[in-house]
Scaffold this motif. Structure first.
Motif, mmCIF file in Angstrom:
data_model
loop_
_atom_site.group_PDB
_atom_site.id
_atom_site.type_symbol
_atom_site.label_atom_id
_atom_site.label_comp_id
_atom_site.label_asym_id
_atom_site.label_seq_id
_atom_site.Cartn_x
_atom_site.Cartn_y
_atom_site.Cartn_z
ATOM 1 N N HIS A 9 24.955 -2.473 5.537
ATOM 2 C CA HIS A 9 25.332 -3.324 4.407
ATOM 3 C C HIS A 9 25.039 -2.655 3.072
ATOM 4 N N ALA A 38 27.860 -0.478 2.281
ATOM 5 C CA ALA A 38 29.077 -1.229 1.944
ATOM 6 C C ALA A 38 28.994 -1.912 0.581
ATOM 7 N N GLN A 74 37.969 -6.082 3.704
ATOM 8 C CA GLN A 74 36.769 -5.265 3.739
ATOM 9 C C GLN A 74 35.955 -5.450 5.025
#
Length: 282
Positions: free
Chosen positions: A197, A200, A234
């Motif tokens: 994460h 990202a 995404q």
């Protein structure tokens, strides 16, 4: 560096500490300090004779009990970071009892509608908790200037309104968002991100920058639709909201006007970690 855990102790320390015709600055934090906090504190150190930094995880502004429980508490590390900036900082690290006594509850505030937008829609009671703790800290510290980061831009506007409506005698200073090299806005919650994460998360700011360019030629509705589509593609990040709003009223934009300033606001879940960001559009 002086560290106080009780408000009476802090008041005693602050008596006569600031020379005449000079000022006391204040940065309230919930700890887990990072470079964003430090950049704000450095600004305050340059602009005031003395600085107070509070470290207090305020229970009344959490609408999620697990978020409160998991919020990082790193007092010793925070104190080391503050010492690296200046030994002249006064730290106020109170207990919940010192702030609230036996009854841990929020006051009810009206911020002329600012509290009903964005974060207010998704975090019930959050801004009553923010108003309660900031008002109490201002009354305890009695600073001339108080510094807040623009990452929490809605909070900044609400604190300005709090000072205005309650005649608190503090000048509120907004400070630029401090970002990691990859653009992610610095937040104490970032340290809780998984590796996947964290890799990202810069997508959030990349999307905000692209939305700013689009806003130059497209309507707010078209830009919003485009942002929603980007997050649907995404996969790793879940969009909670994206709003383009008037910087003054925080009301969503219907028709752009050349005389007004606009800002895009976003909230995103990276797993169970909630991240917010914003960008000025004009």
């Amino acid at each position: 560096m002086i560290i106080c855990h009780k408000k009476e102790e802090l008041r005693h320390v602050l008596e006569g500490l600031v020379p005449k015709n000079q000022t006391l600055g204040f940065v309230p934090t919930m700890g887990a300090l990072h470079e964003g906090h430090l950049s704000i504190i450095v600004k305050g150190l340059k602009e005031n004779a003395k600085m107070v930094v509070s470290i207090f995880v305020n229970p009344t502004q959490f609408d999620n009990s697990s978020d409160l429980k998991e919020y990082p508490r790193t007092l010793e590390h925070d104190l080391e970071l503050l010492r690296s900036l200046s030994e002249d900082i006064v730290v106020y690290a109170p207990t919940v009892e010192d702030i609230y006594g036996e009854l841990i509850s929020s006051e009810a505030f009206s911020f002329d509608g600012l509290e009903h937008q964005m974060e207010g829609k998704f975090r019930k009671g959050h801004f009553d908790g923010v108003g309660t703790i900031v008002k109490r800290l201002f009354e305890i510290v009695r600073p001339d200037f108080a510094y807040f980061g623009e990452k929490d831009f809605q909070q900044l506007r609400i604190i300005e309104k709090l000072v205005e409506k309650h005649h608190l005698g503090v000048k509120v200073i907004g400070c630029d968002i401090f970002r990691a090299e990859d653009g992610l806005a610095m937040s104490s919650r970032n340290q809780r991100l998984s590796k996947t994460h964290r890799e990202a998360a810069p997508f959030i700011y990349e999307t905000l920058k692209a939305a700013k360019i689009r806003f130059g030629t497209e309507s707010a509705n078209k830009v919003t639709t485009w942002v929603v589509e980007q997050f649907e593609k995404q996969g790793l990040l879940q969009l909670e909201y994206f709003t383009i709003a008037d910087e003054e009223t925080l009301l969503p934009v219907e028709t752009k006007q050349n005389t007004k300033s606009y800002r895009a606001f976003i909230a995103v879940f990276a797993g169970d970690i909630r991240l917010i960001d914003n960008i000025a559009l004009n």
